[in-house]
Design a protein around this motif. Structure first.
Motif, PDB file in Angstrom:
ATOM      1  N   SER A  53       0.825  -1.208   0.000  1.00 35.83           N
ATOM      2  CA  SER A  53       0.000   0.000   0.000  1.00 35.83           C
ATOM      3  C   SER A  53       0.859   1.259   0.000  1.00 35.83           C
ATOM      4  O   SER A  53       0.563   2.235  -0.692  1.00 35.83           O
ATOM      5  CB  SER A  53      -0.921  -0.002   1.217  1.00 35.83           C
ATOM      6  OG  SER A  53      -1.728   1.158   1.252  1.00 35.83           O
ATOM      7  N   ARG A  56       2.311   1.818  -3.507  1.00 34.22           N
ATOM      8  CA  ARG A  56       1.314   2.337  -4.436  1.00 34.22           C
ATOM      9  C   ARG A  56       0.903   3.767  -4.062  1.00 34.22           C
ATOM     10  O   ARG A  56       0.653   4.598  -4.953  1.00 34.22           O
ATOM     11  CB  ARG A  56       0.094   1.421  -4.476  1.00 34.22           C
ATOM     12  CG  ARG A  56       0.337   0.089  -5.157  1.00 34.22           C
ATOM     13  CD  ARG A  56       0.829   0.267  -6.598  1.00 34.22           C
ATOM     14  NE  ARG A  56      -0.198   0.898  -7.419  1.00 34.22           N
ATOM     15  CZ  ARG A  56       0.036   1.775  -8.373  1.00 34.22           C
ATOM     16  NH1 ARG A  56       1.276   2.168  -8.646  1.00 34.22           N
ATOM     17  NH2 ARG A  56      -0.962   2.288  -9.075  1.00 34.22           N
ATOM     18  N   THR A 308      -8.372   4.960  -5.471  1.00 33.37           N
ATOM     19  CA  THR A 308      -8.774   4.064  -6.550  1.00 33.37           C
ATOM     20  C   THR A 308      -7.604   3.733  -7.457  1.00 33.37           C
ATOM     21  O   THR A 308      -7.498   2.612  -7.971  1.00 33.37           O
ATOM     22  CB  THR A 308      -9.889   4.710  -7.399  1.00 33.37           C
ATOM     23  OG1 THR A 308     -10.878   5.247  -6.542  1.00 33.37           O
ATOM     24  CG2 THR A 308     -10.527   3.704  -8.331  1.00 33.37           C
ATOM     25  N   LYS A 310      -4.598   3.207  -6.776  1.00 34.00           N
ATOM     26  CA  LYS A 310      -3.622   2.292  -6.190  1.00 34.00           C
ATOM     27  C   LYS A 310      -3.852   0.845  -6.636  1.00 34.00           C
ATOM     28  O   LYS A 310      -2.971   0.005  -6.518  1.00 34.00           O
ATOM     29  CB  LYS A 310      -3.674   2.356  -4.659  1.00 34.00           C
ATOM     30  CG  LYS A 310      -3.162   3.647  -4.064  1.00 34.00           C
ATOM     31  CD  LYS A 310      -3.495   3.778  -2.580  1.00 34.00           C
ATOM     32  CE  LYS A 310      -2.900   2.679  -1.733  1.00 34.00           C
ATOM     33  NZ  LYS A 310      -3.186   2.867  -0.289  1.00 34.00           N
ATOM     34  N   CYS A 311      -5.021   0.558  -7.147  1.00 30.68           N
ATOM     35  CA  CYS A 311      -5.412  -0.804  -7.510  1.00 30.68           C
ATOM     36  C   CYS A 311      -4.387  -1.467  -8.424  1.00 30.68           C
ATOM     37  O   CYS A 311      -3.933  -0.872  -9.398  1.00 30.68           O
ATOM     38  CB  CYS A 311      -6.781  -0.779  -8.195  1.00 30.68           C
ATOM     39  SG  CYS A 311      -7.333  -2.374  -8.820  1.00 30.68           S
ATOM     40  N   ARG A 313      -5.106  -4.503  -9.831  1.00 28.37           N
ATOM     41  CA  ARG A 313      -5.915  -5.378 -10.688  1.00 28.37           C
ATOM     42  C   ARG A 313      -5.708  -6.869 -10.392  1.00 28.37           C
ATOM     43  O   ARG A 313      -5.598  -7.684 -11.301  1.00 28.37           O
ATOM     44  CB  ARG A 313      -5.617  -5.110 -12.167  1.00 28.37           C
ATOM     45  CG  ARG A 313      -5.842  -3.674 -12.622  1.00 28.37           C
ATOM     46  CD  ARG A 313      -7.307  -3.300 -12.644  1.00 28.37           C
ATOM     47  NE  ARG A 313      -7.510  -2.033 -13.334  1.00 28.37           N
ATOM     48  CZ  ARG A 313      -7.484  -0.835 -12.739  1.00 28.37           C
ATOM     49  NH1 ARG A 313      -7.321  -0.747 -11.425  1.00 28.37           N
ATOM     50  NH2 ARG A 313      -7.664   0.272 -13.445  1.00 28.37           N
ATOM     51  N   CYS A 317     -10.922  -8.568  -4.778  1.00 31.49           N
ATOM     52  CA  CYS A 317     -12.172  -7.963  -4.303  1.00 31.49           C
ATOM     53  C   CYS A 317     -13.374  -8.561  -5.033  1.00 31.49           C
ATOM     54  O   CYS A 317     -14.442  -8.790  -4.446  1.00 31.49           O
ATOM     55  CB  CYS A 317     -12.147  -6.449  -4.469  1.00 31.49           C
ATOM     56  SG  CYS A 317     -12.055  -5.855  -6.185  1.00 31.49           S
ATOM     57  N   TYR A 336     -14.788  -3.122 -16.068  1.00 31.07           N
ATOM     58  CA  TYR A 336     -14.341  -3.545 -14.749  1.00 31.07           C
ATOM     59  C   TYR A 336     -15.572  -3.814 -13.890  1.00 31.07           C
ATOM     60  O   TYR A 336     -16.325  -2.883 -13.580  1.00 31.07           O
ATOM     61  CB  TYR A 336     -13.466  -2.470 -14.099  1.00 31.07           C
ATOM     62  CG  TYR A 336     -12.281  -2.079 -14.940  1.00 31.07           C
ATOM     63  CD1 TYR A 336     -11.134  -2.862 -14.978  1.00 31.07           C
ATOM     64  CD2 TYR A 336     -12.310  -0.920 -15.723  1.00 31.07           C
ATOM     65  CE1 TYR A 336     -10.048  -2.509 -15.760  1.00 31.07           C
ATOM     66  CE2 TYR A 336     -11.224  -0.561 -16.508  1.00 31.07           C
ATOM     67  CZ  TYR A 336     -10.098  -1.353 -16.524  1.00 31.07           C
ATOM     68  OH  TYR A 336      -9.026  -1.000 -17.308  1.00 31.07           O
ATOM     69  N   ILE A 340     -14.201  -3.102  -7.536  1.00 33.74           N
ATOM     70  CA  ILE A 340     -13.358  -2.114  -8.202  1.00 33.74           C
ATOM     71  C   ILE A 340     -14.126  -1.446  -9.332  1.00 33.74           C
ATOM     72  O   ILE A 340     -13.943  -0.260  -9.606  1.00 33.74           O
ATOM     73  CB  ILE A 340     -12.040  -2.753  -8.718  1.00 33.74           C
ATOM     74  CG1 ILE A 340     -11.115  -1.676  -9.323  1.00 33.74           C
ATOM     75  CG2 ILE A 340     -12.317  -3.853  -9.727  1.00 33.74           C
ATOM     76  CD1 ILE A 340     -10.739  -0.551  -8.373  1.00 33.74           C
ATOM     77  N   CYS A 367     -14.475  -6.763   0.328  1.00 34.78           N
ATOM     78  CA  CYS A 367     -13.455  -6.269  -0.606  1.00 34.78           C
ATOM     79  C   CYS A 367     -12.321  -5.573   0.130  1.00 34.78           C
ATOM     80  O   CYS A 367     -11.138  -5.763  -0.194  1.00 34.78           O
ATOM     81  CB  CYS A 367     -14.092  -5.349  -1.639  1.00 34.78           C
ATOM     82  SG  CYS A 367     -15.083  -4.001  -0.952  1.00 34.78           S
ATOM     83  N   CYS A 371      -8.275  -6.651  -0.074  1.00 31.31           N
ATOM     84  CA  CYS A 371      -7.491  -5.828  -0.990  1.00 31.31           C
ATOM     85  C   CYS A 371      -6.029  -5.778  -0.563  1.00 31.31           C
ATOM     86  O   CYS A 371      -5.726  -5.428   0.570  1.00 31.31           O
ATOM     87  CB  CYS A 371      -8.076  -4.409  -1.052  1.00 31.31           C
ATOM     88  SG  CYS A 371      -7.111  -3.296  -2.111  1.00 31.31           S
TER      89      CYS A 371
END
Length: 373
Positions: A53, A56, A308, A310-311, A313, A317, A336, A340, A367, A371
């Protein structure tokens, strides 16, 4: 993506499809169990999440500066960088590259960003043949459908549905419901396409600003074939995929693969830093990277919504969402789906157009619990 049916209609159809529920329930339970097995120590998991985290967050906070640095180092590595503000602009850039090279056939690795801009449809309308080479994407393309999951595009189909779709298009192969045998048959088809393709297109999992390196995570080797066998490689990615340093990659890769498919690591991890150099025997002769905005800079300007971006993929979630498990991805009507999707899509396309997606949330918090970033 243009909405043909209303959200209510798509939900009703999904809820009345018993086979769809069976397919998803089995698949989601399997993925949840595999992920859980990879994180037996909750304290260690939380530490890993904090690291990922933080990486990101740093990437998103420094996004403008990192993108400039990324471009500089990519250009030093002889990778041509293109900036696209919209989906149409991105499609036109890709088409112009192909047109200039007189490229008529394209093999493509798995890429959600190219799904987002509907690149396949755009190039098809321009008379360019584009073939998906990820097995799931290949089968979805045969069925003339869209992916229903960002990691496992054909997860909504069972063995019989997959077998029928393949046999309908390739009757020269004997009908079989043996997935391993179908995979071998697809490999025979794709091998020749890789060899003859004029260009290859891929996505990007991480773009390293420090070194100008594009990282590609995959399990099938098709991504490596798309990026090395054809004479041209075009990578397309959202601007948020940049990270600052090469040392940022190991912790992100580790938690990505474990969260996405419950694997220690994927079969292939590609680090692409240049086209073919003098004296090398393989690799593309030229490389391009298309950096797509498509609403991302607008999200970046809003401090409350930056999270958002930071995702990474991983799709975890989605795998744990009780709504997605009942509906599947197509009911969302967006590229998507899942948690997300209901977070990202209304920000990109507008609350007026897609705000109703937020009703597909039970506020259970599953989620957030899974995450990785």
């Amino acid at each position: 993506m243009q909405q043909i049916k209303s959200l209510d209609k798509r939900i009703d159809e999904a809820l009345s499809n018993e086979q769809l529920h069976t397919n998803f329930r089995s698949a989601m339970s399997y993925l949840m169990e595999k992920r859980r097995d990879q994180f037996p120590d909750e304290k260690q998991l939380n530490n890993e999440r904090e690291v990922a985290s933080s990486i990101r967050s740093n990437s998103v906070t420094q996004l403008p500066e990192l993108l400039i640095k990324l471009e500089e180092n990519l250009e030093k590595n002889n990778i041509k960088v293109h900036w696209a503000e919209t989906d149409l602009e991105a499609n036109n850039i890709v088409y112009q590259i192909l047109k200039d090279a007189n490229a008529k056939t394209v093999v493509k690795g798995k890429s959600m960003v190219t799904e987002e801009i509907e690149l396949n449809e755009f190039l098809d309308n321009k008379g360019i043949e584009i073939l998906e080479t990820d097995l799931g994407e290949f089968l979805v393309q045969l069925a003339n459908e869209k992916p229903s999951h960002i990691v496992m595009p054909a997860i909504h189909k069972n063995r019989k549905e997959i077998s029928k779709a393949f046999f309908d298009h390739f009757p020269e192969f004997p009908y079989t419901e043996d997935v391993d045998l179908i995979t071998q048959q697809v490999r025979k088809i794709l091998r020749e396409r890789f060899r003859k393709a004029d260009a290859g297109i891929s996505g990007v999992n991480f773009a390293v600003a420090e070194t100008g390196t594009l990282c590609l995570v995959e399990n099938e080797g098709n991504g490596r074939m798309c990026t090395t066998a054809p004479p041209i490689h075009i990578a397309v990615t959202g601007i948020e995929k940049v990270v600052e340093k090469l040392s940022d990659i190991p912790p992100l890769l580790d938690i990505l693969t474990k969260s996405a498919t419950g694997q220690e690591i994927t079969t292939y991890f590609n680090m692409i830093s240049s086209p073919r150099r003098e004296g090398e025997k393989d690799g593309p002769k030229s490389m391009h990277l298309v950096l797509l905005d498509n609403g991302r800079s607008k999200i970046h300007q809003n401090n409350d919504m930056q999270e958002t971006l930071k995702c990474i993929r991983c799709g975890s979630c989605i795998n744990h969402c009780p709504v997605y498990t009942q509906l599947g991805g197509h009911a969302y009507g967006t590229v998507y789906p899942g948690p997300i999707g209901i977070t990202l899509e209304p920000q990109k396309q507008g609350i007026t157009q897609l705000g109703e997606l937020t009703s597909l949330c039970t506020m259970c918090g599953a989620c957030g619990e899974v995450c990785p970033v």
